[in-house]
Design a protein around this motif. Structure first.
Motif, PDB file in Angstrom:
ATOM      1  N   LEU A  64       0.841  -1.192   0.000  1.00 19.26           N
ATOM      2  CA  LEU A  64       0.000   0.000   0.000  1.00 19.26           C
ATOM      3  C   LEU A  64       0.879   1.245   0.000  1.00 19.26           C
ATOM      4  N   ILE A  65       0.503   2.206  -0.819  1.00 23.02           N
ATOM      5  CA  ILE A  65       1.203   3.480  -0.894  1.00 23.02           C
ATOM      6  C   ILE A  65       0.389   4.506  -0.109  1.00 23.02           C
ATOM      7  N   VAL A  66       1.067   5.236   0.758  1.00 22.87           N
ATOM      8  CA  VAL A  66       0.409   6.276   1.548  1.00 22.87           C
ATOM      9  C   VAL A  66       1.074   7.611   1.237  1.00 22.87           C
ATOM     10  N   ASP A  67       0.286   8.558   0.759  1.00 21.82           N
ATOM     11  CA  ASP A  67       0.797   9.898   0.457  1.00 21.82           C
ATOM     12  C   ASP A  67      -0.021  10.907   1.252  1.00 21.82           C
ATOM     13  N   MET A  68       0.641  11.637   2.122  1.00 28.82           N
ATOM     14  CA  MET A  68      -0.044  12.568   3.005  1.00 28.82           C
ATOM     15  C   MET A  68      -0.373  13.904   2.336  1.00 28.82           C
ATOM     16  N   ASP A  69       0.086  14.093   1.122  1.00 27.50           N
ATOM     17  CA  ASP A  69      -0.174  15.352   0.406  1.00 27.50           C
ATOM     18  C   ASP A  69      -0.475  15.043  -1.056  1.00 27.50           C
ATOM     19  N   PHE A  70      -1.391  14.123  -1.259  1.00 24.51           N
ATOM     20  CA  PHE A  70      -1.635  13.562  -2.588  1.00 24.51           C
ATOM     21  C   PHE A  70      -2.282  14.551  -3.560  1.00 24.51           C
ATOM     22  N   ARG A  71      -3.352  15.199  -3.140  1.00 24.42           N
ATOM     23  CA  ARG A  71      -4.116  16.055  -4.047  1.00 24.42           C
ATOM     24  C   ARG A  71      -3.256  17.162  -4.656  1.00 24.42           C
TER      25      ARG A  71
END
Length: 236
Positions: free
Chosen positions: A130-137
């Motif tokens: 799983l990839i987690v990006d805290m600033d994706f948008r």
């Protein structure tokens, strides 16, 4: 008031027909653009709406961590998240990806969080990455977006938790729409808006992952790097 001559009447009819034809053509083009946008928007909603149990679980954990730390801003949020997940028993790492410059775009680097979910009953025991990006948008935001592109951006989560497949699907939908938005507003289309460049942020083959050992409850100020290894082992 004088009567309209035959020649003048013919010209009025021709002007009306040409005007109607032009309006019909403009409406057809506008309708086509709207249909394409609707198709892209619905496809994006479908991709985002499909959430695995693992994705839901990690999302819930992140929400819990953030709720408990309202008003606090960890110095390194990604590192903080990795250690919070590890303290709860998850196989989490900070991934640092880099890519070399090519004829299409310049070199770059990016950081995100990786969580390996293990279930012996699924995928033959192979972990689900799983990839987690805290600033994706914000990675997809551009200056002066068209209304259609802004609707797509607004549909994206600010924090992304998902598989590589889901990420690729989102990039394949957003990048063409991004180019279209830039073109319609008369802005230059930079090479770093291409799908291949965007995917390099999360799916680069040149990627190292770093694990940390927390020494306090929050695991931020007193943490230390524990080691590095290659990440993205299941992509290529």
């Amino acid at each position: 008031m004088g009567s309209i001559g035959e020649d003048e009447l013919d010209q009025m009819v021709k002007d009306y027909i040409e005007s109607a034809g032009s309006s019909s053509s403009s409406f057809s083009v506008s309708s086509s653009k709207h249909s394409l946008h609707q198709s892209t928007y619905l496809s994006l909603q479908e991709v985002l709406g499909k959430r695995t149990d693992d994705e839901v679980e990690i999302c819930a954990k992140i929400s819990m961590y953030l709720d408990k730390n309202i008003g606090e801003s960890p110095r390194n949020q990604k590192k903080w998240l990795v250690m919070k997940l590890k303290m709860d028993g998850y196989d989490a790492s900070l991934c640092k990806s880099t890519w070399d410059s090519t004829c299409s775009f310049s070199q770059g680097n990016y950081e995100y969080v990786e969580v390996l979910m293990r279930d012996k009953k699924l995928n033959g025991g192979v972990p689900t990455r799983l990839i987690v990006d805290m600033d994706f948008r914000s990675q997809f935001e551009v200056a002066r977006p068209t209304r259609a592109y802004k609707e797509l951006i607004d549909a994206l989560p600010s924090i992304f938790v998902g598989t590589e497949k889901k990420l690729k699907e989102i990039v394949s939908l957003l990048c063409p729409a991004c180019r279209k938005s830039l073109k319609e507003t008369g802005l230059h289309i930079p090479p770093w808006r291409s799908a291949s460049y965007m995917q390099s942020k999360w799916l680069s083959t040149n990627c190292k992952k770093v694990t940390f050992s927390p020494n306090n409850e929050l695991g931020v100020d007193q943490s230390e790097e524990k080691g590095t290894s290659t990440c993205c082992p299941f992509i290529f």
